[in-house]
Write a protein that holds these residues in place. Structure first.
Motif, PDB file in Angstrom:
ATOM      1  N   GLY A 137       0.799  -1.226   0.000  1.00 45.05           N
ATOM      2  CA  GLY A 137       0.000   0.000   0.000  1.00 45.05           C
ATOM      3  C   GLY A 137       0.824   1.265   0.000  1.00 45.05           C
ATOM      4  N   SER A 138       2.133   1.123   0.037  1.00 43.24           N
ATOM      5  CA  SER A 138       2.999   2.295   0.151  1.00 43.24           C
ATOM      6  C   SER A 138       3.304   2.907  -1.205  1.00 43.24           C
ATOM      7  CB  SER A 138       4.315   1.909   0.836  1.00 43.24           C
ATOM      8  OG  SER A 138       5.033   0.989   0.022  1.00 43.24           O
ATOM      9  N   ARG A 139       3.750   4.159  -1.170  1.00 46.52           N
ATOM     10  CA  ARG A 139       4.261   4.844  -2.352  1.00 46.52           C
ATOM     11  C   ARG A 139       5.723   5.154  -2.083  1.00 46.52           C
ATOM     12  NH1 ARG A 139       4.001  11.082  -3.636  1.00 46.52           N
ATOM     13  NH2 ARG A 139       4.823  11.122  -5.760  1.00 46.52           N
ATOM     14  N   VAL A 140       6.587   4.849  -3.053  1.00 42.74           N
ATOM     15  CA  VAL A 140       8.017   5.055  -2.877  1.00 42.74           C
ATOM     16  C   VAL A 140       8.526   5.996  -3.954  1.00 42.74           C
ATOM     17  CG1 VAL A 140      10.287   3.957  -2.735  1.00 42.74           C
ATOM     18  CG2 VAL A 140       8.264   2.737  -1.899  1.00 42.74           C
ATOM     19  N   ILE A 145      21.509  10.170  -8.474  1.00 42.71           N
ATOM     20  CA  ILE A 145      22.178  11.121  -9.362  1.00 42.71           C
ATOM     21  C   ILE A 145      22.558  10.476 -10.689  1.00 42.71           C
ATOM     22  CG2 ILE A 145      24.535  10.682  -8.545  1.00 42.71           C
ATOM     23  CD1 ILE A 145      24.975  13.757  -8.669  1.00 42.71           C
ATOM     24  N   SER A 146      22.639   9.147 -10.717  1.00 43.79           N
ATOM     25  CA  SER A 146      23.085   8.404 -11.899  1.00 43.79           C
ATOM     26  C   SER A 146      21.906   7.888 -12.714  1.00 43.79           C
ATOM     27  CB  SER A 146      23.959   7.223 -11.474  1.00 43.79           C
ATOM     28  OG  SER A 146      24.116   6.301 -12.527  1.00 43.79           O
ATOM     29  N   PRO A 147      21.790   8.285 -13.985  1.00 40.79           N
ATOM     30  CA  PRO A 147      20.711   7.733 -14.822  1.00 40.79           C
ATOM     31  C   PRO A 147      20.872   6.241 -15.062  1.00 40.79           C
ATOM     32  CG  PRO A 147      22.209   9.104 -16.137  1.00 40.79           C
ATOM     33  CD  PRO A 147      22.574   9.310 -14.698  1.00 40.79           C
ATOM     34  N   GLU A 148      22.122   5.759 -15.114  1.00 37.95           N
ATOM     35  CA  GLU A 148      22.354   4.328 -15.307  1.00 37.95           C
ATOM     36  C   GLU A 148      21.854   3.534 -14.104  1.00 37.95           C
ATOM     37  OE1 GLU A 148      24.991   6.689 -17.814  1.00 37.95           O
ATOM     38  OE2 GLU A 148      24.754   6.635 -15.627  1.00 37.95           O
ATOM     39  N   ALA A 149      22.096   4.058 -12.901  1.00 38.34           N
ATOM     40  CA  ALA A 149      21.600   3.394 -11.699  1.00 38.34           C
ATOM     41  C   ALA A 149      20.078   3.387 -11.680  1.00 38.34           C
ATOM     42  CB  ALA A 149      22.150   4.069 -10.452  1.00 38.34           C
ATOM     43  N   LEU A 150      19.449   4.494 -12.066  1.00 33.24           N
ATOM     44  CA  LEU A 150      17.987   4.552 -12.082  1.00 33.24           C
ATOM     45  C   LEU A 150      17.400   3.544 -13.065  1.00 33.24           C
ATOM     46  CD1 LEU A 150      17.103   8.361 -11.853  1.00 33.24           C
ATOM     47  CD2 LEU A 150      16.649   6.577 -10.151  1.00 33.24           C
ATOM     48  N   ASN A 151      18.040   3.381 -14.213  1.00 33.42           N
ATOM     49  CA  ASN A 151      17.569   2.385 -15.180  1.00 33.42           C
ATOM     50  C   ASN A 151      17.643   0.983 -14.592  1.00 33.42           C
ATOM     51  OD1 ASN A 151      16.951   4.220 -17.206  1.00 33.42           O
ATOM     52  ND2 ASN A 151      18.990   4.123 -18.124  1.00 33.42           N
ATOM     53  N   LEU A 152      18.729   0.712 -13.859  1.00 29.52           N
ATOM     54  CA  LEU A 152      18.874  -0.592 -13.204  1.00 29.52           C
ATOM     55  C   LEU A 152      17.788  -0.782 -12.151  1.00 29.52           C
ATOM     56  CD1 LEU A 152      20.483  -3.199 -12.646  1.00 29.52           C
ATOM     57  CD2 LEU A 152      21.948  -1.852 -11.110  1.00 29.52           C
ATOM     58  N   ALA A 153      17.541   0.264 -11.366  1.00 23.71           N
ATOM     59  CA  ALA A 153      16.505   0.184 -10.331  1.00 23.71           C
ATOM     60  C   ALA A 153      15.131  -0.055 -10.949  1.00 23.71           C
ATOM     61  CB  ALA A 153      16.500   1.456  -9.495  1.00 23.71           C
ATOM     62  N   ARG A 154      14.855   0.597 -12.073  1.00 27.48           N
ATOM     63  CA  ARG A 154      13.571   0.377 -12.762  1.00 27.48           C
ATOM     64  C   ARG A 154      13.431  -1.084 -13.198  1.00 27.48           C
ATOM     65  NH1 ARG A 154      14.928   5.284 -15.458  1.00 27.48           N
ATOM     66  NH2 ARG A 154      13.643   7.044 -14.726  1.00 27.48           N
ATOM     67  N   CYS A 155      14.520  -1.637 -13.718  1.00 25.81           N
ATOM     68  CA  CYS A 155      14.496  -3.045 -14.137  1.00 25.81           C
ATOM     69  C   CYS A 155      14.178  -3.952 -12.964  1.00 25.81           C
ATOM     70  CB  CYS A 155      15.836  -3.437 -14.754  1.00 25.81           C
ATOM     71  SG  CYS A 155      16.156  -2.721 -16.384  1.00 25.81           S
ATOM     72  N   ASN A 156      14.764  -3.663 -11.806  1.00 25.27           N
ATOM     73  CA  ASN A 156      14.504  -4.489 -10.636  1.00 25.27           C
ATOM     74  C   ASN A 156      13.083  -4.302 -10.111  1.00 25.27           C
ATOM     75  OD1 ASN A 156      16.873  -6.079 -10.162  1.00 25.27           O
ATOM     76  ND2 ASN A 156      17.960  -4.195  -9.635  1.00 25.27           N
ATOM     77  N   ALA A 157      12.550  -3.090 -10.244  1.00 31.12           N
ATOM     78  CA  ALA A 157      11.159  -2.862  -9.846  1.00 31.12           C
ATOM     79  C   ALA A 157      10.212  -3.645 -10.741  1.00 31.12           C
ATOM     80  CB  ALA A 157      10.841  -1.369  -9.905  1.00 31.12           C
ATOM     81  N   GLU A 158      10.494  -3.648 -12.043  1.00 30.69           N
ATOM     82  CA  GLU A 158       9.666  -4.416 -12.977  1.00 30.69           C
ATOM     83  C   GLU A 158       9.818  -5.915 -12.723  1.00 30.69           C
ATOM     84  OE1 GLU A 158      11.072  -2.986 -16.700  1.00 30.69           O
ATOM     85  OE2 GLU A 158      10.076  -1.023 -16.498  1.00 30.69           O
ATOM     86  N   ARG A 159      11.028  -6.315 -12.381  1.00 32.16           N
ATOM     87  CA  ARG A 159      11.317  -7.733 -12.113  1.00 32.16           C
ATOM     88  C   ARG A 159      10.440  -8.260 -10.985  1.00 32.16           C
ATOM     89  NH1 ARG A 159      16.144 -10.432 -13.105  1.00 32.16           N
ATOM     90  NH2 ARG A 159      16.560 -12.249 -11.827  1.00 32.16           N
ATOM     91  N   GLN A 165       4.393   1.214  -8.004  1.00 31.22           N
ATOM     92  CA  GLN A 165       4.444   1.848  -6.685  1.00 31.22           C
ATOM     93  C   GLN A 165       5.593   2.833  -6.554  1.00 31.22           C
ATOM     94  OE1 GLN A 165       3.828  -2.323  -4.583  1.00 31.22           O
ATOM     95  NE2 GLN A 165       3.996  -0.703  -3.048  1.00 31.22           N
ATOM     96  N   ILE A 166       6.536   2.816  -7.502  1.00 29.74           N
ATOM     97  CA  ILE A 166       7.779   3.574  -7.340  1.00 29.74           C
ATOM     98  C   ILE A 166       7.892   4.671  -8.392  1.00 29.74           C
ATOM     99  CG2 ILE A 166      10.287   3.432  -7.162  1.00 29.74           C
ATOM    100  CD1 ILE A 166      10.015   0.504  -6.423  1.00 29.74           C
ATOM    101  N   ASP A 167       8.173   5.868  -7.926  1.00 33.09           N
ATOM    102  CA  ASP A 167       8.402   7.024  -8.793  1.00 33.09           C
ATOM    103  C   ASP A 167       9.915   7.269  -8.835  1.00 33.09           C
ATOM    104  OD1 ASP A 167       8.436   9.419 -10.141  1.00 33.09           O
ATOM    105  OD2 ASP A 167       7.389  10.564  -8.595  1.00 33.09           O
TER     106      ASP A 167
END
Length: 281
Positions: A137-140, A145-159, A165-167
């Protein structure tokens, strides 16, 4: 060469790098090369290792001998019971950071309501994804600062099916955060610059310096975080920041300056070392 011979030979070579987990690392690399789990490996020790798998295994071992961390070789690391994709774009998730996640979950349980949580410096997304997965139920809000890290994090969120839930927001420390939140959780860099220079090559030469180097006293980014956090944290909220066990006294002093009157403490990890700076407003 049998599986047993390949495993024993690889462990002996990896041990020469100074690893104190050479056998475990050899097992993980062999599992990655063969597609077998540990039980499968040890159930077939007398079998010959097929040429294609042998070649793959040897290439992984050679990379490890050049001090490349095993999770970067396999592309995976478990954190909080979840399998995360890892790349050199971000720090490899570590067990001690699970203490921070557990403290956020305890706070959420005590609040008994859906929370808005900011994960500052999300890296691979380990904290953000673990919290979103455990608190549906949470929003995160996950920043880096790194776009490459954010892309990796997005992949893990989709995984792990929590991307909705994550912005994800790019920016430095709290700059991308344009609203008040209930929780700030972060594993910002906290290693002193002189300590970073003395780190083993597995860390200093392969993991991103920006994820380690916290300046002369290791607290540069945490100092900035605490300076700006009062305007981003709702009343009755909490801040959780991973720190070095040597920084507890200095970090608590910074909290007193930034959050006068707030309740604060340094919580210990499973090794009984001060690991997470906690601030309750």
């Amino acid at each position: 060469m049998t599986i047993h011979e390949a495993l024993r030979h690889a462990a002996a070579r990896i041990c020469e790098t100074g690893s104190d987990e050479a056998t475990l690392e050899a097992e993980i690399l062999l599992m990655h090369a063969t597609g077998l789990d540990r039980a499968g490996i040890y159930g077939r020790l007398a079998d010959d290792l097929p040429p294609e798998q042998s070649a793959a295994f040897q290439s992984y071992v050679e990379r490890r001998l050049l001090h490349e961390p095993v999770p970067y070789i396999t592309g995976h690391r478990e954190f909080f019971g979840l399998d995360f994709e890892v790349t050199p774009a971000a720090l490899i998730p570590r067990p001690e950071t699970e203490t921070l996640v557990e403290l956020v979950l305890l706070f959420a349980q005590e609040r008994g309501e859906a929370l808005t949580i900011a994960d500052i410096g999300t890296g691979s997304g380990a904290i953000a994804v673990s919290l979103a997965h455990t608190l549906p139920g949470s929003r995160v809000i996950a920043t880096d600062i790194s776009p490459e890290a954010l892309n990796l994090a997005r992949c893990n969120a989709e995984r792990h099916a929590v991307a909705n839930q994550i912005d994800f927001r790019q920016g430095d420390v709290l700059t991308p955060l344009d609203c008040e939140v209930d929780v700030i959780a972060t594993n910002l860099p906290y290693v002193r610059t002189d300590e970073w220079r003395a780190l083993p090559p597995e860390l200093a030469e392969h993991e991103p310096r920006v994820a380690f180097d916290g300046g002369p006293d290791g607290l540069d980014l945490i100092r900035r975080l605490l300076r700006d956090a009062p305007s981003r944290l709702r009343r009755g909220g909490a801040l959780f920041a991973e720190i070095s066990y040597e920084q507890a006294e200095a970090a608590l002093s910074l909290v007193e300056q930034a959050f006068p009157g707030a309740s604060s403490a340094a919580r210990k990890d499973l090794a009984n070392l001060d690991r997470v700076l906690c601030v309750y407003t």
